[in-house]
Design a protein around this motif. Sequence first.
Motif, mmCIF file in Angstrom:
data_model
loop_
_atom_site.group_PDB
_atom_site.id
_atom_site.type_symbol
_atom_site.label_atom_id
_atom_site.label_comp_id
_atom_site.label_asym_id
_atom_site.label_seq_id
_atom_site.Cartn_x
_atom_site.Cartn_y
_atom_site.Cartn_z
ATOM 1 N N GLU A 140 0.854 -1.192 0.000
ATOM 2 C CA GLU A 140 0.000 0.000 0.000
ATOM 3 C C GLU A 140 0.890 1.243 0.000
ATOM 4 O O GLU A 140 1.799 1.362 0.823
ATOM 5 N N TYR A 151 2.674 -6.180 3.577
ATOM 6 C CA TYR A 151 2.276 -7.247 4.497
ATOM 7 C C TYR A 151 2.647 -8.586 3.884
ATOM 8 O O TYR A 151 2.241 -8.903 2.764
ATOM 9 N N SER A 156 3.239 -13.189 8.632
ATOM 10 C CA SER A 156 2.382 -12.226 9.357
ATOM 11 C C SER A 156 3.148 -10.998 9.829
ATOM 12 O O SER A 156 2.969 -10.530 10.963
ATOM 13 N N TYR A 158 4.174 -6.956 9.043
ATOM 14 C CA TYR A 158 3.984 -5.699 8.314
ATOM 15 C C TYR A 158 5.314 -4.954 8.337
ATOM 16 O O TYR A 158 6.005 -4.963 9.350
ATOM 17 N N GLN A 178 -5.544 -7.247 12.905
ATOM 18 C CA GLN A 178 -6.563 -7.586 11.911
ATOM 19 C C GLN A 178 -6.517 -6.636 10.719
ATOM 20 O O GLN A 178 -6.787 -7.015 9.596
ATOM 21 N N GLU A 179 -6.176 -5.374 11.008
ATOM 22 C CA GLU A 179 -6.198 -4.350 9.969
ATOM 23 C C GLU A 179 -5.348 -3.167 10.415
ATOM 24 O O GLU A 179 -5.216 -2.920 11.620
ATOM 25 N N ILE A 180 -4.781 -2.468 9.416
ATOM 26 C CA ILE A 180 -4.030 -1.237 9.719
ATOM 27 C C ILE A 180 -4.632 -0.104 8.908
ATOM 28 O O ILE A 180 -4.865 -0.239 7.702
ATOM 29 N N LYS A 181 -4.915 1.010 9.572
ATOM 30 C CA LYS A 181 -5.423 2.213 8.906
ATOM 31 C C LYS A 181 -4.351 3.291 9.034
ATOM 32 O O LYS A 181 -3.843 3.536 10.137
ATOM 33 N N THR A 192 -7.382 -8.186 17.204
ATOM 34 C CA THR A 192 -8.472 -9.173 17.256
ATOM 35 C C THR A 192 -9.453 -8.823 18.367
ATOM 36 O O THR A 192 -9.062 -8.537 19.507
ATOM 37 N N PHE A 226 -17.299 -0.496 10.319
ATOM 38 C CA PHE A 226 -15.980 0.078 10.039
ATOM 39 C C PHE A 226 -15.384 0.692 11.299
ATOM 40 O O PHE A 226 -16.096 1.056 12.239
ATOM 41 N N GLU A 228 -12.388 3.681 11.536
ATOM 42 C CA GLU A 228 -11.513 4.562 10.756
ATOM 43 C C GLU A 228 -10.831 5.549 11.686
ATOM 44 O O GLU A 228 -11.410 5.964 12.701
#
Length: 416
Positions: A140, A151, A156, A158, A178-181, A192, A226, A228
């Motif tokens: 990204e 990633y 696993s 980043y 689980q996710e990176i913003k 998690t 979501f 954010e």
Amino acid sequence: MTDAQERFRNIRLQEEYDTHDPKGHCTMVLPFLRKRSKIIEIVAARDMVFALAQSGVCAAFSRETNQRICFLNVTPDEVIRSLFYNKNNDSLITVSVYASDNFSSLKCRSTRIEYIQRGQPDAGFALFESESLKWPGFVEFDDVNSKVLTYSAQDSIYKVFDLKNYTMLYSIANKNVQEIKISQGIMLLILTKSGGYVPLEILSIEDGTVLKSFNHLLHRNKKVDFIEQFNEKLLVKQENENLQILDVRDFQLIEVSRTEFMTPSAFIFLYENQLFLTFRNRTVAVWNFRGELVTSFEDHLLWHPDCNTNNIYITSDQDLIISYCKADSDDPLSEGNGSINISNILTGKCLAKIKAGNSFPNENECSQSSKKHMCASTVRSTAAEALEDITALFYDEERNEIYTGNRLGLVHVWSN
């Protein structure tokens, strides 16, 4: 506002480029690369226009000569998936998959624009070769902070790289992520879910230092629509629940009724104005971080029901939005095609519109033009045809030109 209206007043269809090469730019390329396919992404820089087709073919065109310079596919089995213009070093980054690898891993390459202008797309160099970017791994590019996030699903991990020189800055090895913003100056790690809360960490984007970690309470049995992050504001929405806007500095909470704020299909944060855009059911709205609706657009109904940011352009000053929209139902010339609408983000006013009825090339202008190549035009489409089923859109702010791509693999130049 009048400046913007003036800028777009006389925009006309001026040029047409074709990404399809009937002979095949290499007889050895994969059969599907030789087929005509829709444009999914357009990027412009330094008088060059780059158009990526869904098939994976990417063509480079010169605005000076109106010629196709080259294809960016360096090997016969290369399928390009996305493009990114790195303004830090004036280069184009391509993200590709290869048949020789069963299209399983993403590979990145950086090529200076000057090499592409000379027709040397193979003069670039590979990036992130140490990384295993097999699906569901990803890369990204973050223009706001000049960073790259990769990633590796294999281990696993980043990693964050500097977009200026591609050096690795730090890695994050946490299997609970689980996710990176990514936001301006910071990263939000969503971990998690545990029982009735979600653990969150805010990291410095520069060195990965944990600035804050906390748990955010959730309704136990409700899906999270979501989470954010925008500067110090955290936006959390669960299914059939109110929108929560949390200030992570003092944990002050604002709630917006679920009937007022329905879950959008996409967001765009406007850092310059401290606002955010939401896209839902073809409509665009502008909100502030007090949860108030700032703008709803008077004439900006998007053509595509699923929001695709490749069909939307927001200017660097974040004052204008340019989109492919539904044309006026009372315009007989626009039947079956859309219009390109330019609207003011802060007022919602439509400042200009490119539609079939006002987009015919001006023959008098052309005959008097000193730029002969603009008149010996390769445009075979009418304006109405060019406005049919636009699949990608880009605005070159320096040249004041709009580029659109369609399902036939054609790129159209709209200019005054």
